[in-house]
Design a protein around this motif. Sequence first.
Motif, mmCIF file in Angstrom:
data_model
loop_
_atom_site.group_PDB
_atom_site.id
_atom_site.type_symbol
_atom_site.label_atom_id
_atom_site.label_comp_id
_atom_site.label_asym_id
_atom_site.label_seq_id
_atom_site.Cartn_x
_atom_site.Cartn_y
_atom_site.Cartn_z
ATOM 1 N N GLY A 104 10.948 -92.118 -26.237
ATOM 2 C CA GLY A 104 11.279 -91.590 -24.931
ATOM 3 C C GLY A 104 10.428 -92.104 -23.790
ATOM 4 N N SER A 105 9.512 -93.025 -24.052
ATOM 5 C CA SER A 105 8.620 -93.539 -23.016
ATOM 6 C C SER A 105 9.336 -94.545 -22.116
ATOM 7 C CB SER A 105 7.413 -94.239 -23.656
ATOM 8 O OG SER A 105 6.666 -93.360 -24.444
ATOM 9 N N LEU A 128 13.878 -95.346 -25.410
ATOM 10 C CA LEU A 128 12.920 -95.981 -24.505
ATOM 11 C C LEU A 128 13.635 -96.448 -23.245
ATOM 12 C CD1 LEU A 128 10.794 -98.176 -26.956
ATOM 13 C CD2 LEU A 128 10.302 -95.860 -26.135
ATOM 14 N N LYS A 129 12.912 -96.449 -22.145
ATOM 15 C CA LYS A 129 13.412 -96.995 -20.889
ATOM 16 C C LYS A 129 12.568 -98.231 -20.586
ATOM 17 C CE LYS A 129 14.828 -92.472 -19.170
ATOM 18 N NZ LYS A 129 14.526 -91.807 -20.468
ATOM 19 N N ILE A 130 13.193 -99.393 -20.604
ATOM 20 C CA ILE A 130 12.461 -100.650 -20.515
ATOM 21 C C ILE A 130 12.862 -101.408 -19.264
ATOM 22 C CG2 ILE A 130 12.204 -102.936 -21.589
ATOM 23 C CD1 ILE A 130 12.206 -101.568 -24.275
ATOM 24 N N GLN A 131 11.819 -101.787 -18.504
ATOM 25 C CA GLN A 131 11.990 -102.671 -17.352
ATOM 26 C C GLN A 131 11.278 -103.981 -17.663
ATOM 27 O OE1 GLN A 131 11.968 -98.723 -16.956
ATOM 28 N NE2 GLN A 131 9.960 -99.457 -16.317
ATOM 29 N N THR A 132 11.970 -105.089 -17.557
ATOM 30 C CA THR A 132 11.359 -106.383 -17.867
ATOM 31 C C THR A 132 11.965 -107.478 -17.006
ATOM 32 O OG1 THR A 132 10.842 -107.977 -19.627
ATOM 33 C CG2 THR A 132 12.985 -106.880 -19.738
ATOM 34 N N ASP A 148 17.464 -97.812 -22.601
ATOM 35 C CA ASP A 148 17.962 -98.185 -21.285
ATOM 36 C C ASP A 148 17.149 -99.395 -20.821
ATOM 37 O OD1 ASP A 148 19.745 -96.041 -21.228
ATOM 38 O OD2 ASP A 148 18.289 -94.702 -20.292
ATOM 39 N N VAL A 149 17.813 -100.495 -20.527
ATOM 40 C CA VAL A 149 17.131 -101.744 -20.212
ATOM 41 C C VAL A 149 17.508 -102.188 -18.802
ATOM 42 C CG1 VAL A 149 16.705 -104.126 -20.924
ATOM 43 C CG2 VAL A 149 17.227 -102.382 -22.651
ATOM 44 N N ALA A 177 6.046 -96.556 -14.517
ATOM 45 C CA ALA A 177 6.229 -96.576 -15.970
ATOM 46 C C ALA A 177 5.106 -95.817 -16.674
ATOM 47 C CB ALA A 177 6.272 -98.016 -16.468
ATOM 48 N N ASP A 178 5.449 -95.232 -17.804
ATOM 49 C CA ASP A 178 4.408 -94.616 -18.635
ATOM 50 C C ASP A 178 3.431 -95.676 -19.130
ATOM 51 O OD1 ASP A 178 5.550 -92.036 -18.465
ATOM 52 O OD2 ASP A 178 6.954 -92.532 -20.081
#
Length: 271
Positions: A104-105, A128-132, A148-149, A177-178
Amino acid sequence: MKAQSLDLMHAGADVLSERQSEIAELVRATGFAGIDELAERFSVSTQTIRKDVNGLCDKGLLRRVHGGVQLAGVGNLEYKMRKVLRYSAKQQIAAAVAEAIPNGSSLSISIGTTPEAVVSALLNHTNLKIQTNNLNIAMIANAAGTFDVSIPGGLIRRGDGDIIGPSAVAFFESYKADFGIFGVAAVDADGGLLDFHEEEVAARQAILRNCRTSFLVLDHMKFERNAHVRGGHIAEVNNVFCDKEPPPAIADKLLKSGATITVCGKEGARP
């Protein structure tokens, strides 16, 4: 370079030996290494070193010259090639980082082959919520099915699959972000963080500014390499994940800053 003839996107840990990987990194750091010098460093015969470097040359990583080897091309190695360097170290680092990330991070993740290995190690996590700003990382994360990306818009850098520049900086500035997870090209002797391009530094610094906890992920050869664009200092990060203990001067700076050093592949973390 023979990069086009090699399909290393799914490389296994046996692609390069540990010694071959270190030889390639040494040549990346200095531009050239002599056969006799390498034999002395690794306490093996020159015949053994020649076998190692012949294999590296066959893979297009290095090129034989009189008395030794040099990089097969100019600048940084192609992304596919970098993935197989220090492969086992990257897997150990990735596994340790994955253990530290709760389900969930939210994660902001930089470009680089070690951050990519981290994302692969996270695939058993959920929600997970991922920003890249790296398409390779985004596609791996998307395959998990529950993540979620998000990625920024902009020009994709050929070969690396990165999106850098002002759009990437603005993208990371729009999140809190965490965890911020990033690598670097090199760490200077004074603890300065180094990369090859100003845009890479700007995106990495945006991740650092906009995360609650920062994870610097790097193998120990980054302390022996060099790159020319400075941005940030190792003492600014919260956690350093490395396959070996950092050099004493760097470890001392981290100790004074209160950062945690996790030596991956071994038991425990040293605060």
